[in-house]
Write an enzyme that holds these catalytic residues in place. Structure first.
Site, PDB file in Angstrom:
ATOM      1  N   CYS A   1      -2.581   0.944   9.498  1.00 30.80           N
ATOM      2  CA  CYS A   1      -3.633   0.003   9.051  1.00 30.80           C
ATOM      3  C   CYS A   1      -4.609  -0.354  10.160  1.00 30.80           C
ATOM      4  CB  CYS A   1      -3.029  -1.309   8.584  1.00 30.80           C
ATOM      5  SG  CYS A   1      -1.442  -1.189   7.838  1.00 30.80           S
TER       6      CYS A   1
ATOM      7  N   HIS B   1       0.848  -1.196   0.000  1.00 31.98           N
ATOM      8  CA  HIS B   1       0.000   0.000   0.000  1.00 31.98           C
ATOM      9  C   HIS B   1       0.883   1.246   0.000  1.00 31.98           C
ATOM     10  CE1 HIS B   1      -3.273  -2.559   2.031  1.00 31.98           C
ATOM     11  NE2 HIS B   1      -3.831  -2.104   0.938  1.00 31.98           N
TER      12      HIS B   1
HETATM   13  C1  CIR Z   1      -3.462  -7.409   3.671  1.00 32.23           C
HETATM   14  O1  CIR Z   1      -2.620  -7.934   2.939  1.00 32.23           O
HETATM   15  O2  CIR Z   1      -4.471  -6.866   3.231  1.00 32.23           O
HETATM   16  C2  CIR Z   1      -3.239  -7.445   5.164  1.00 32.23           C
HETATM   17  N1  CIR Z   1      -2.572  -8.647   5.522  1.00 32.23           N
HETATM   18  C3  CIR Z   1      -2.437  -6.251   5.604  1.00 32.23           C
HETATM   19  C4  CIR Z   1      -3.137  -4.948   5.359  1.00 32.23           C
HETATM   20  C5  CIR Z   1      -2.329  -3.800   5.781  1.00 32.23           C
HETATM   21  N2  CIR Z   1      -3.055  -2.596   5.608  1.00 32.23           N
HETATM   22  C6  CIR Z   1      -2.522  -1.448   5.260  1.00 32.23           C
HETATM   23  O3  CIR Z   1      -1.331  -1.361   4.942  1.00 32.23           O
HETATM   24  N3  CIR Z   1      -3.328  -0.408   5.198  1.00 32.23           N
END
Ligand code: CIR
Length: 258
Positions: A253, A166
């Site tokens: 996140c 991201h």
């Molecule tokens: C994913 O791959 O969607 C989750 N394991 C981690 C999400 C992390 N979110 C973010 O960077 N906003």
């Protein structure tokens, strides 16, 4: 400066051990430790003069503790996104209830298929939003976001991602013109107008710090980043995110801040 009054988080579920991972930080998360780290995260936020809404764990969605992705909350509206990761897409329907406690129906917007967008790809700098075009956020999602923001006199520009999951995996705005930049973002022309603090490669994970009302929460174990943030004059709080890191998740996140 006080900018945020509210924070929404969701407790991690037991199924988090099956969450999506790139394997960059190996190992399966330890659920009990993840819970403790989540407690510490909530405690840290409470020290930043915000009220914290804690949503219940949702076992249907292993990655559902990463609430930043299914919604984007701005000063003027809330946007329910359309997460590009299939196993996470349903999280958008579960965040609406919490968002409705703070926004009326006419202030809630939606990204619709075939557009996809995840909040982790969106970095707010005042009323301008940088949006990463990634494996999770597509061109149509960015087009819809641009249209929605324009309705509220806000703007948005696209940043192409090559290496990270991201946008905010690698770049984060700390207010006061200060930006933490790592890896591919160090040389991006659009960020050169900010006071860019370059994160050393071996501490790249800690580019994901969060500013909450003049305090910066920094992940534990990254001394160079901690010092750089303190040198900018911010009060800092350390929170260990080791178990979330195994799922490519970080401090931003884990919450919606508004
Ligand atoms: C994913 O791959 O969607 C989750 N394991 C981690 C999400 C992390 N979110 C973010 O960077 N906003």
């Amino acid at each position: 400066m006080k900018k945020f009054n509210h924070v929404i988080v969701r407790r991690p579920c037991k199924a988090m051990v099956e969450g999506i991972t790139s394997g960059l930080y190996p190992g399966k998360p330890d659920f009990e430790l993840a819970l403790k780290e989540h407690d510490d995260y909530i405690e840290a936020l409470k020290q930043c003069d915000v009220d914290v809404t804690v949503l219940e764990a949702d076992e249907r969605y292993p990655d559902s503790c990463f609430v930043e992705d299914p919604a984007l909350i701005t000063r003027k509206c809330a946007i329910i996104t359309n997460p590009g990761a299939e196993s996470r897409n349903g999280e958008k329907d579960e965040i609406i209830g919490a968002v409705k406690k703070f926004f009326s129906d006419d202030q809630i917007e939606y990204i619709k298929a075939p557009g996809t967008l995840e909040g982790g790809d969106v970095m707010m700098v005042g009323d301008h939003f940088y949006v990463g075009r990634s494996a999770r956020t597509n061109e149509e999602g960015i087009r819809q976001l641009t249209e929605i923001l324009a309705k509220y006199d806000m703007t948005c520009s696209e940043v192409k991602l090559e290496e990270v999951l991201h946008l905010k995996t690698g770049v984060n705005y700390l207010e006061d013109n200060n930006m933490l930049v790592s890896g591919e973002f160090v040389t991006k022309p659009e960020f050169q107008k900010y006071n860019c603090v370059q994160i050393p490669e071996d501490e790249a994970y800690a580019a994901n710090c969060i500013w909450v009302n003049d305090t910066v929460i920094v992940p534990e174990g990254y001394p160079a980043v901690l010092k750089a943030v303190q040198d900018l004059g911010y009060k800092t709080i350390l929170v260990d995110t080791s178990e979330y890191r195994k799922l490519d998740g970080g401090l931003s996140c884990l919450s919606l801040r508004f």
